[in-house]
Scaffold this active site. Sequence first.
Site, PDB file in Angstrom:
ATOM      1  N   GLN A  54      35.401   7.190   5.719  1.00  0.00           N
ATOM      2  CA  GLN A  54      34.195   8.068   6.549  1.00  0.00           C
ATOM      3  C   GLN A  54      33.251   6.825   7.422  1.00  0.00           C
ATOM      4  O   GLN A  54      32.689   7.223   7.963  1.00  0.00           O
ATOM      5  CB  GLN A  54      33.171   8.822   5.612  1.00  0.00           C
ATOM      6  CG  GLN A  54      33.955   9.812   4.786  1.00  0.00           C
ATOM      7  CD  GLN A  54      32.997  10.742   3.991  1.00  0.00           C
ATOM      8  OE1 GLN A  54      33.395  10.743   2.861  1.00  0.00           O
ATOM      9  NE2 GLN A  54      31.788  10.894   4.393  1.00  0.00           N
ATOM     10  N   PHE A 102      34.673  14.194   1.394  1.00  0.00           N
ATOM     11  CA  PHE A 102      33.396  14.733   0.610  1.00  0.00           C
ATOM     12  C   PHE A 102      32.324  13.794   0.161  1.00  0.00           C
ATOM     13  O   PHE A 102      31.758  13.945  -1.003  1.00  0.00           O
ATOM     14  CB  PHE A 102      33.868  15.367  -0.471  1.00  0.00           C
ATOM     15  CG  PHE A 102      35.176  16.418  -0.044  1.00  0.00           C
ATOM     16  CD1 PHE A 102      34.996  17.684   0.647  1.00  0.00           C
ATOM     17  CD2 PHE A 102      36.315  16.174  -0.514  1.00  0.00           C
ATOM     18  CE1 PHE A 102      35.810  18.246   0.810  1.00  0.00           C
ATOM     19  CE2 PHE A 102      37.326  17.080  -0.086  1.00  0.00           C
ATOM     20  CZ  PHE A 102      37.070  18.149   0.556  1.00  0.00           C
ATOM     21  N   GLU A 136      32.752   7.824   1.833  1.00  0.00           N
ATOM     22  CA  GLU A 136      31.508   6.939   2.763  1.00  0.00           C
ATOM     23  C   GLU A 136      31.124   5.508   2.234  1.00  0.00           C
ATOM     24  O   GLU A 136      31.130   4.731   3.359  1.00  0.00           O
ATOM     25  CB  GLU A 136      29.898   7.944   2.408  1.00  0.00           C
ATOM     26  CG  GLU A 136      29.034   7.352   3.255  1.00  0.00           C
ATOM     27  CD  GLU A 136      27.607   8.093   3.027  1.00  0.00           C
ATOM     28  OE1 GLU A 136      27.648   9.052   2.580  1.00  0.00           O
ATOM     29  OE2 GLU A 136      26.677   7.464   3.547  1.00  0.00           O
ATOM     30  N   ARG A 184      17.346  11.718  -1.818  1.00  0.00           N
ATOM     31  CA  ARG A 184      17.496  12.938  -1.372  1.00  0.00           C
ATOM     32  C   ARG A 184      17.236  13.877  -2.479  1.00  0.00           C
ATOM     33  O   ARG A 184      16.915  15.279  -2.023  1.00  0.00           O
ATOM     34  CB  ARG A 184      18.922  13.129  -0.832  1.00  0.00           C
ATOM     35  CG  ARG A 184      19.001  14.568   0.180  1.00  0.00           C
ATOM     36  CD  ARG A 184      20.354  14.507   0.799  1.00  0.00           C
ATOM     37  NE  ARG A 184      20.544  13.809   2.118  1.00  0.00           N
ATOM     38  CZ  ARG A 184      19.916  14.644   3.325  1.00  0.00           C
ATOM     39  NH1 ARG A 184      19.421  15.872   3.011  1.00  0.00           N
ATOM     40  NH2 ARG A 184      20.278  14.156   4.516  1.00  0.00           N
ATOM     41  N   ARG A 187      28.985  15.325  -1.125  1.00  0.00           N
ATOM     42  CA  ARG A 187      28.415  16.702  -0.330  1.00  0.00           C
ATOM     43  C   ARG A 187      27.116  17.216  -1.085  1.00  0.00           C
ATOM     44  O   ARG A 187      27.206  17.760  -2.035  1.00  0.00           O
ATOM     45  CB  ARG A 187      29.783  17.763  -0.452  1.00  0.00           C
ATOM     46  CG  ARG A 187      29.482  18.689   0.728  1.00  0.00           C
ATOM     47  CD  ARG A 187      30.768  19.467   0.613  1.00  0.00           C
ATOM     48  NE  ARG A 187      31.082  20.224   1.939  1.00  0.00           N
ATOM     49  CZ  ARG A 187      32.028  21.052   2.090  1.00  0.00           C
ATOM     50  NH1 ARG A 187      33.016  21.036   1.383  1.00  0.00           N
ATOM     51  NH2 ARG A 187      32.194  21.549   3.345  1.00  0.00           N
ATOM     52  N   THR A 213      18.508  10.139   5.377  1.00  0.00           N
ATOM     53  CA  THR A 213      17.135  10.168   5.133  1.00  0.00           C
ATOM     54  C   THR A 213      16.603   8.801   5.599  1.00  0.00           C
ATOM     55  O   THR A 213      15.591   8.419   5.718  1.00  0.00           O
ATOM     56  CB  THR A 213      17.020  10.433   3.547  1.00  0.00           C
ATOM     57  OG1 THR A 213      17.979   9.628   2.834  1.00  0.00           O
ATOM     58  CG2 THR A 213      17.337  11.713   3.298  1.00  0.00           C
ATOM     59  N   ALA A 226      26.126  13.121   5.843  1.00  0.00           N
ATOM     60  CA  ALA A 226      24.902  13.614   5.981  1.00  0.00           C
ATOM     61  C   ALA A 226      24.918  14.991   6.881  1.00  0.00           C
ATOM     62  O   ALA A 226      23.969  15.268   7.384  1.00  0.00           O
ATOM     63  CB  ALA A 226      23.860  12.788   6.516  1.00  0.00           C
ATOM     64  N   GLU A 244      27.152  20.359   4.467  1.00  0.00           N
ATOM     65  CA  GLU A 244      27.036  20.345   3.108  1.00  0.00           C
ATOM     66  C   GLU A 244      25.919  21.377   2.613  1.00  0.00           C
ATOM     67  O   GLU A 244      26.085  21.845   1.449  1.00  0.00           O
ATOM     68  CB  GLU A 244      25.890  18.991   2.829  1.00  0.00           C
ATOM     69  CG  GLU A 244      26.787  17.632   3.275  1.00  0.00           C
ATOM     70  CD  GLU A 244      25.751  16.616   3.222  1.00  0.00           C
ATOM     71  OE1 GLU A 244      25.062  16.378   3.988  1.00  0.00           O
ATOM     72  OE2 GLU A 244      25.673  15.736   2.151  1.00  0.00           O
TER      73      GLU A 244
HETATM   74  N1  LUZ Z   1      24.691   9.554   3.528  1.00  0.00           N
HETATM   75  C1  LUZ Z   1      23.676   8.930   3.764  1.00  0.00           C
HETATM   76  C2  LUZ Z   1      24.469  10.996   3.334  1.00  0.00           C
HETATM   77  O1  LUZ Z   1      23.813   7.456   3.730  1.00  0.00           O
HETATM   78  N2  LUZ Z   1      22.457   9.094   3.509  1.00  0.00           N
HETATM   79  C3  LUZ Z   1      21.871  10.365   3.758  1.00  0.00           C
HETATM   80  O2  LUZ Z   1      20.821  10.840   3.686  1.00  0.00           O
HETATM   81  C4  LUZ Z   1      22.946  11.285   3.494  1.00  0.00           C
HETATM   82  N3  LUZ Z   1      22.705  12.578   3.202  1.00  0.00           N
HETATM   83  C5  LUZ Z   1      24.012  13.437   2.804  1.00  0.00           C
HETATM   84  C6  LUZ Z   1      25.194  13.075   2.755  1.00  0.00           C
HETATM   85  N4  LUZ Z   1      25.159  11.951   3.044  1.00  0.00           N
HETATM   86 MO1  MOS Z   2      28.184  12.582   2.565  1.00  0.00          MO
HETATM   87  S1  MOS Z   2      27.854  13.231   0.692  1.00  0.00           S
HETATM   88  O1  MOS Z   2      29.464  11.341   2.905  1.00  0.00           O
HETATM   89  O2  MOS Z   2      27.862  13.582   3.851  1.00  0.00           O
END
Ligand code: LUZ
Ligand code: MOS
Length: 777
Positions: free
Chosen positions: A215, A246, A250, A328, A360, A458, A527, A730
């Site tokens: 991702q 999901f 990331e 978060r 997610r 965030t 996110a 999400e």
């Molecule tokens: N990933 C991230 C996320 O790096 N920062 C976020 O605030 C976030 N929020 C939701 C899903 N992935």
């Molecule tokens: Mo995320 S939990 O990779 O939006």
Amino acid sequence: MHKNKSNNELESQLDAVSIALKKSIKNLDSYTHVRGESLYVDDVNIRQGTFHAVVFDSPKAHGKIKSVDYSKAEALEGVERIFTYKDIPGKNQIGGIIPDEPLFAEDEVHFWGMPIALIVAETEFIARKARDLIEIEIEELPVITTGKQAKEKGSLITKPRSFVLGDPEKAFKDCEYVFEGETFSNGQEHLYIEAQGAYAEPLENGTIKITSSTQGPTAVQRTTAQVLGVAMHKIEVDVTRLGGGFGGKEDQATPWAVMAALATYHLNQSVKLILNRHDDLRMTGKRHPYESTYKIGLSKDLKILAYEAEFLQNAGAAADLSPAVAERTLFHATNSYYVPNVNVTVASCKTNLPPNTAFRGFGGPQGMFVIESAIAKAAHDIGVTPRAIQEANLLDENDVFSYGQIAKKVEAKNSWESVKSIYNIEAIEREVEEFNNSNSAYKKGMALMPICFGISFTNTPMNHARALVHIYLDGSVGISTAAVEMGQGVNTKMMQIAANVFSVPYEKIKIETTNTTRVANTSPSAASSTADLNGKATLKACNALLKRLKTVAATYLKVTPEQITLKDEFVYIKAKKTQLEWTQLISMAMLERVALTENAHYATPEIHFDKTREKGHPFAYHVYGTAIITTTVDCTRGTYKFDSVKIVHDYGKSMSKGIDLGQVEGALVQGIGWMTMEEIAYNDEGKLLSNALSTYKIPDIFSVPKIVETVPLETKGHELAILKSKAVGEPPLMYGIGAYFAIQNAIKAFNPNYDLKFHAPITPEKVLMGLYEKNNI
Ligand code: LUZ
Ligand code: MOS
């Protein structure tokens, strides 16, 4: 504050273009998916001589490595080489937020499944055989598997953080009712269909190209460069699409890509590393388990006056994204309720599990489960329905969140009242009651679940994206962005945006792979913000091209550019169609030496957050909605089925209804799975017991609710959402939280002596125990 005013201007221009986005559109990948023609990492044509790699990982959760003997493995015919930390030319470090995670263990291991070496061989089969021949001696150290144990030992990733609003201590004194309790929510395995993997190949002059299932292509590029000690421009990362992410890709797609690149660096040969399911389950982190405590105070008329919670986040053995996930949790600790006095604290606890990661919802669901538990507990003890408490506390326009953002365009009550009236909540409640009065072997339970989810990373600096748009000589268009297609349909949305700005058919638009040499320095696709950020950048680029093309047309037609519009591949002067076609216009622009390429950058305006005060305006906007979940519990077996889930969801103005509905349904079922059946189990030694699909149960077609209905809430959307089509990835996962409470209400209907428990997932075993606890037979 309004740095990017130009974005808003473009936005209003686009409103004028007024586009036909209303009709449902299929995910453009659906054709190649059903034919098996979609390309994943494992489908990339590999070069002759490519090596295959397998990771050798720790067979203990914590200890000192006394010795590793690779000699038998190395001697195996077909084994090319085994790489360890000693072969790393740069830094043995892959930590993103905090540099606390080595790529390969050096003297110590910190979790079961921690990578120690990479075995590179002619085939994957040989590499696996070699792995079995490695002998390792580990002097074991004490193992921590829970947040509580970690907290007791002072084992934390970072200092705990708190969000405070008002004066909860004082407010609790004014409360008619005060309740305290504990909750637990377990982790969750991402179970992307495509396991983690990467393919690295050497190009010229020390350049390495990595095809990765990530991702975050930039994270892969940057970390690879750091580990190899080379410049980032030597590393090219390309992503075609993912078979699901999901959140699991990331951050945690990175190590495998780096390992493959490391082997390529040394061998000057292509290397493919794809984890099989067992290795993936064992070596990768999951959603964070949370152990939490809460204290909730209510007034006589059920207003929540004060709320406190402490969240112990089980971060695993390294930070990974845990501090961001923890943050978060605080942002969503009060879900869609207005609470005037709040004090919530989160601690990222360092344990000996694999580093837990994005999933997610990213800590939001864990926070929301706690306040929903507190409400359920309060309702039970006061003797009212949870609905009465939920309803009395929904957010209103201009209410303040604990982190200082003022709630605007709030749809909490709107979605709540809509779902109640559309589906006649009183009738549903009556049906449940009547069923329960006339049945003893089965009981029904019902719950409402409102959601409120903040859209933006965030971490404010991450909220930007870029798009590179080419119009080719024949009028076809190629678009590159930072958006990674992982099944969520983002490519389709990018295509829609371009097709609508240029008013050309979808076939004229191609969405290119996500590649770091075309679009650099990007945030991950995460996110829920991918379509917003990359879509706004695409819109900006396309609008800039459109403006140039209008000037070309206007000059030729001897009118002003403002009089020109493009519609269905023809140029119009005001409402009058001309003979000038799109393709002719492009040729004309080329002859006039007008640039047919545009590179645009978008950064979300208005957002900011001050971590020293824990106050600010971190979110572009919030997404709202409410679900009603009903379940039937088999009181002989403890099994359950979901009769229906009825949702009113705030899409804003959905630009891709079919895709967005797919996101809502998929997220819902994933949320239900997390809350009710997916049970990750580690033993006290930190070994993953639920290490296969025979022991880890995810929702299948039989466990999906019989009826899932989603009604779009007609809202104005938000200027900061792409074409006012709100982020959808999400938020709907959190509707699944209602499943927990629906089941618990059914248990209560069967066993009046049942003590409420807030220990998710509520598996059939737990249901059965609850039905018969305190000898209710
Ligand atoms: N990933 C991230 C996320 O790096 N920062 C976020 O605030 C976030 N929020 C939701 C899903 N992935
Ligand atoms: Mo995320 S939990 O990779 O939006």
